[in-house]
Design an enzyme around this catalytic site. Structure first.
Site, mmCIF file in Angstrom:
data_model
loop_
_atom_site.group_PDB
_atom_site.id
_atom_site.type_symbol
_atom_site.label_atom_id
_atom_site.label_comp_id
_atom_site.label_asym_id
_atom_site.label_seq_id
_atom_site.Cartn_x
_atom_site.Cartn_y
_atom_site.Cartn_z
ATOM 1 N N THR A 145 5.868 -0.786 -9.791
ATOM 2 C CA THR A 145 6.817 -2.108 -10.246
ATOM 3 C C THR A 145 6.463 -2.397 -11.586
ATOM 4 O O THR A 145 7.187 -3.065 -11.365
ATOM 5 C CB THR A 145 5.906 -2.773 -9.178
ATOM 6 N N TYR B 31 12.971 -3.963 -3.931
ATOM 7 C CA TYR B 31 13.558 -4.000 -5.865
ATOM 8 C C TYR B 31 12.785 -2.663 -6.041
ATOM 9 O O TYR B 31 13.081 -1.729 -5.105
ATOM 10 C CB TYR B 31 12.181 -4.510 -7.038
ATOM 11 N N SER C 91 4.858 4.218 -6.934
ATOM 12 C CA SER C 91 3.592 5.004 -6.644
ATOM 13 C C SER C 91 3.390 6.243 -5.079
ATOM 14 O O SER C 91 2.544 6.455 -4.821
ATOM 15 C CB SER C 91 1.807 4.618 -7.050
ATOM 16 N N THR D 107 0.853 0.055 -7.790
ATOM 17 C CA THR D 107 -0.348 -0.566 -7.387
ATOM 18 C C THR D 107 -0.358 -0.073 -5.440
ATOM 19 O O THR D 107 -1.940 0.215 -5.153
ATOM 20 C CB THR D 107 -0.102 -1.514 -7.225
ATOM 21 N N LYS E 263 -6.951 -1.996 -3.294
ATOM 22 C CA LYS E 263 -6.258 -2.638 -2.966
ATOM 23 C C LYS E 263 -6.228 -4.100 -1.968
ATOM 24 O O LYS E 263 -6.667 -3.059 -0.452
ATOM 25 C CB LYS E 263 -4.671 -2.513 -2.616
ATOM 26 N N GLU F 224 -28.711 10.635 14.026
ATOM 27 C CA GLU F 224 -27.707 12.007 14.331
ATOM 28 C C GLU F 224 -26.835 12.998 13.200
ATOM 29 O O GLU F 224 -26.595 14.070 13.436
ATOM 30 C CB GLU F 224 -26.875 11.521 15.637
#
Length: 325
Positions: A13, A26, A59, A92, A165, A283
């Site tokens: 971005t 976008y 990304s 991001t 995030k 366990e």
């Protein structure tokens, strides 16, 4: 003396274009690094910037095919006597995973800062320029060395080990756990909340040529053992359970994961909750499981890939590696 920084661009971005100042949609990764550095050239930053385009993509599409050239370029920058630090521009959505992978595989001798944006470059309130100016401030600071890979977003500095995030929109989209931010930054100031913490500045792992297949299984009400069996292939080397609560799971899921562990597949219990430790349970020894501690599922996956690639298969040794993170 002017600080010299290497900027490695991967898209996202921060390099995105909407075509409208108010549009929601976008296109990520539209601005090349040369054009981007021209844009930031008017900010009066006290650093000499040189850029390399590693990728220019969303990304969501980043993985080993980008991580390897990015790692190589970062290593070259860190090994260059004329380079004082490295900045990586990144989308991001998977920023925390790239940051953690680089944190595990890069030395901490010079600052390495990853930065992104939540709004494209032509949007009202574009945060990319401020975030980038903040990243330059951090990467230019000698005290940033010895802290591993850092993430700069929203006037905050996060350690790659902690950052994740938390929001799909808005500029305050990242938090840290178990540490919150480790510093506050503006283009004109930087305040750290403690001294550098890396006693050993060498890289923790060598980045393998190929990353082992490690799957993340998300727990939910009604998940059963057969669902796990359908998700895990014969080439799977490890499984991260994004468990409910403190890495918990239905009994039939536990039984299926025990079968995998006894076949030599590494099984790590993490949590689908944003914050909280996953400690060992009595366990776990009998089941052959590992507790992820503070690592979320996506970061636990990367650490397990590094361990398995290095030939580690012993659950006790894998547990010690997670405890050390």
């Amino acid at each position: 003396m002017t600080t010299k920084l290497t900027v490695l661009a991967t898209g996202g971005t921060i390099a995105g274009i909407a075509g409208s100042a108010i549009a929601h949609d976008y296109r990520a990764g539209e601005i090349g690094i040369e054009e981007y550095l021209e844009r930031v050239g008017g900010l009066g930053l006290e650093a000499e910037l040189s850029g390399t385009q590693i990728a220019n993509i969303d990304s969501a599409d980043i993985g080993p095919h980008v991580w390897h050239p990015l790692h190589s370029a970062a290593m070259a920058g860190l090994g260059d006597e004329d380079c004082d630090g490295v900045i990586v521009t990144h989308g991001t959505d998977t920023l925390e995973e790239t940051a953690f992978l680089l944190d595990l595989t890069l030395p901490a001798t010079k600052p390495v800062v990853i930065v992104g944006a939540m709004r494209p470059a032509d949007a009202v309130g574009y945060d990319g320029l401020r975030n980038f100016a903040n990243a330059v401030r951090v990467a230019s600071d000698r005290q940033a060395a010895g802290r591993g890979v850092l993430v700069v977003m929203g006037d905050r500095v996060f350690a790659a080990r902690d950052v994740y995030k938390v929001r799909t929109r808005g500029t305050e989209a990242f938090r840290g756990f178990p540490r919150e931010s480790v510093g506050l930054v503006t283009p004109a100031s930087l305040d750290w909340f403690g001294a550098p913490w890396r006693s050993d500045t060498s890289a923790g792992f060598a980045l393998p040529d190929e990353l082992p297949q490690v799957e993340i299984v998300y727990a939910y009400a009604g998940l059963d053992g057969p669902s796990i069996a359908r998700q895990i292939g014969k080439s799977t080397s490890g499984v991260i359970l994004a468990g409910v609560g403190e890495g918990n799971m239905p009994e039939s899921v536990r039984q299926e994961l025990v079968k995998l562990a006894r076949r030599g597949v590494a099984v790590v219990r993490a949590s689908r909750a944003n914050e909280g430790l996953v400690d060992r349970e009595p366990e776990d020894d009998a089941n052959g499981f590992v507790a992820a501690r503070a690592l979320n599922p996506q970061k636990a996956r990367i650490l397990l890939q590094m361990l398995v690639a290095g030939g580690e298969t012993d659950p006790a040794a894998i547990q010690r590696a997670f405890d050390g993170r």
